[in-house]
Design an enzyme around this catalytic site. Structure first.
Site, PDB file in Angstrom:
ATOM      1  N   GLU A  77       0.695  -1.288  -0.074  1.00  0.00           N
ATOM      2  CA  GLU A  77       0.143  -0.016   0.029  1.00  0.00           C
ATOM      3  C   GLU A  77       0.858   1.176  -0.023  1.00  0.00           C
ATOM      4  OE1 GLU A  77      -4.139  -0.579   1.705  1.00  0.00           O
ATOM      5  OE2 GLU A  77      -2.775  -0.911   3.364  1.00  0.00           O
ATOM      6  N   HIS A  96      -0.598   5.592   8.022  1.00  0.00           N
ATOM      7  CA  HIS A  96      -1.551   4.723   7.766  1.00  0.00           C
ATOM      8  C   HIS A  96      -2.028   3.502   8.790  1.00  0.00           C
ATOM      9  CE1 HIS A  96      -4.648   2.158   6.038  1.00  0.00           C
ATOM     10  NE2 HIS A  96      -3.634   0.861   5.920  1.00  0.00           N
ATOM     11  N   HIS A 168     -11.400  -1.073   6.670  1.00  0.00           N
ATOM     12  CA  HIS A 168     -10.205  -0.985   6.349  1.00  0.00           C
ATOM     13  C   HIS A 168      -9.336  -0.148   7.561  1.00  0.00           C
ATOM     14  CE1 HIS A 168      -6.436  -0.298   3.492  1.00  0.00           C
ATOM     15  NE2 HIS A 168      -5.994  -0.669   4.742  1.00  0.00           N
TER      16      HIS A 168
END
Lengths: 235, 235, 235, 235
Positions: A77, A96, A168
């Site tokens: 990612e 993240h 997520h």
């Protein structure tokens, strides 16, 4: 230390702090924009944040390409970071995570994440939610694994400090590593407090003006937390 | 190390990881199928997982008989493992636990455990619930203490990765010890996130396709968590 | 060790285990009936359980009088222990605590604490709640600070293993120190699980028969937890 | 030690205890009135409580001026302490925190914080909530950063032991450092217990008389917790 060495040092600390604070577990990542080349960023190789050392930080182009093609395997990612750095020249660091109190707000459309107290004024009036189905269709593995998805996520983030990602987690940005870490921690705190408040009854949220004023004040207080957290990871 | 030594080493680590991660307390167990004899499995003697050492792992037939009749007292519920290994040739490891966020989903029929985020795609659309009263009647001690009950539980599990057990806990399977541990940890995580989401409002669950795609991706990421967790149990 | 030395040793360990497990904080206490004189019991002097050493355990008559009149100050609530030992010859150990998940069940009359899983079968169909106002009137300091209040609490406990105390905490009894500690820990666990289940929807509780059968099985498993917990406090 | 040295010693311990107990994170502060000059108070310089040492405690006038003009930067919110010490001659110590279970009660006007158990009798029938908008208007940064705001907060506190601050946290006072710390910890405990009770159903709260009687009893029990907490911060 050079500016680059300082950044790498702060990224290593940031990885351990985010793990120690419960923002990341074996997954999640934190990056910083290259201090002298704004078209590159630094990010660990694919591994658990809590185990990252200086040697694990490598350099990437904004399109997610490793600068050293022989470098170790990158995070799937990394496009989260590259495309946000491209879209947001003011952003110098990106976190993240799947921080646990935030995930529920990403999957319940009726309840946006809103600023409940002064420590999280950076959230503003509410945080946008990125729906990956709009770009990747109904059968993706939920990961931001292409530039296209990174672009879509950056668009959803817009000029905000936080974007939730349905099913997520979330992504948080800052003007430097310390601010991105501060915001990631207090996004989790805000989510937990807001959820608890909602169980009691309808909360009074911060006004946009209160949020903005609080965020400005806290921008000058980052080192108070950073110094504490650095001490904590030294055990 | 031989394959068997490697399995025993991983089972000892798995016991300590599951304890350290809060999946098991003084109760719960984890087994692995024998690497060269698929009709046998390895499991600790009856004791707290957090105290298991190499010397405590012993070998069992699928019917729950100790291979060494003079071996120490086995878990009352070894039939969970034997009968799942018999019914599911693809399963190489089994975790049974009372992990705290999962138990509530086992006792509330109106709310199935469903996949709320990509880390727990292995749950699929929802986890079945085993009702022991259907086999053991209304006055059992809730334990899977016979082959017959093991067979019934394995039937309830079907081709799923997780089965909840009403008033008791859950059982999770994997293609290897690392995957079974990963799934046990993230079943607990999913339950906690889903419960919190439900308190906010109606959640968007993962589609079956999203769950399957996420599960496939995560099958390639097991070592990231495993390496971290092994480091954590070394304290 | 003599029987008495063994009891004192177990009481010291029990104090530290209950603190380490989060059942007690600076307050709460655990006692054992004297092994050779059933009209006496042993209990620490007034202090935080987590700091109790062998020298802090002293002997009491059932009416709460210190056997050594020059001994250190006793707990204000020693009458909990004495009057339960008097009323219940089968009880050999008593734990009083403010364990955090249990207190809410003591103040919400519409929701009794009920047995939600096999680990807490000793709760039976539900736990009684002691209302101190019935004996002490509307202006007490909530403490069981007299024999009269101890008698009333013991009557409320009846033949149960657990009695909740409105606005205060709970008291748990056992056939020995290990069982009282086990039950105190799993009363807290049950309360937490039941509260979470109730937030999801109407739960299926254990039947009285399931609870009794589970309790009987667990009576044979006490050492599994005890051995673990003793290791943890040596940490 | 002189009285002043004792106070400084207790303030350093109080900072670490409040951090270790989860009442403060990188933010929050605790002060004590000067033992011989009631028009002055002692408070750390602007820093994380968990890192405060003896050298970091400095002296202030009640108006928030540093006695040593060359001393290090003070907390922006020192006016909380000064104006409460001015308004309340009985108060000798003040804790300001964002303790996590309390914040939700500050933002939900329909649910006051009330005394749910005997450990928090000092809350009385309910805690007032300070609305900063009434004094600072709709665009403040939420901080008590002026004498005027300190005066308004002290007025909201009135003769209570606790005042909640909307979108911010709470402030707790005591007759000495140990009592202020005790109350700060048990305000957090009460908020958590009350929130959980409210999720179960309508709770029975303590009467005003029960609260007062419990508070009086606990005033004599402060050292039991203090001794424990001091041991805990010595690790």
């Amino acid at each position: 230390m050079t500016e680059l060495e300082t950044l790498i040092d702060e990224l290593v600390a940031a990885n351990h702090i985010l793990f120690q604070q419960g923002v990341v577990d074996g997954f999640g990542h934190v990056s910083g924009r290259h201090p002298t080349n704004p078209d590159r960023f630094l990010l660990a190789r694919s591994m658990a944040p809590g185990q990252v050392t200086h040697a694990d930080i490598q350099e990437y182009e904004l399109d997610g390409t490793k600068v050293d093609p022989d470098g170790p395997a990158p995070y799937l990612e990394r496009f989260i970071h590259g495309e946000i750095f491209r879209a947001r020249p003011d952003v110098m660091a990106v976190v993240h995570s799947h921080s646990p109190s935030v995930v529920p707000f990403g999957v319940v459309p009726s309840v946006p994440l809103r600023c409940i107290c002064h420590m999280s004024g950076f959230i503003g009036t509410s945080a946008p939610v990125f729906e990956i189905r709009d770009t990747a269709g109904p059968a993706s593995d939920m990961l931001i694994r292409t530039q296209e998805l990174g672009v879509a996520l950056a668009r959803s983030l817009g000029s905000n400090a936080v974007v939730l990602m349905r099913g997520h987690g979330s992504t948080v940005v800052g003007a430097n590593v310390r601010q991105a870490v501060f915001r990631a921690v207090y996004t989790e705190v805000n989510a937990k407090l807001q959820a608890e408040a909602l169980k009691l009854g309808p909360p009074i949220y911060m006004t946009a003006e209160e949020a903005a004023a609080s965020a400005a004040t806290n921008a000058g207080q980052l080192n108070r937390s950073w110094n504490l957290w650095r001490e904590q990871i030294q055990g």
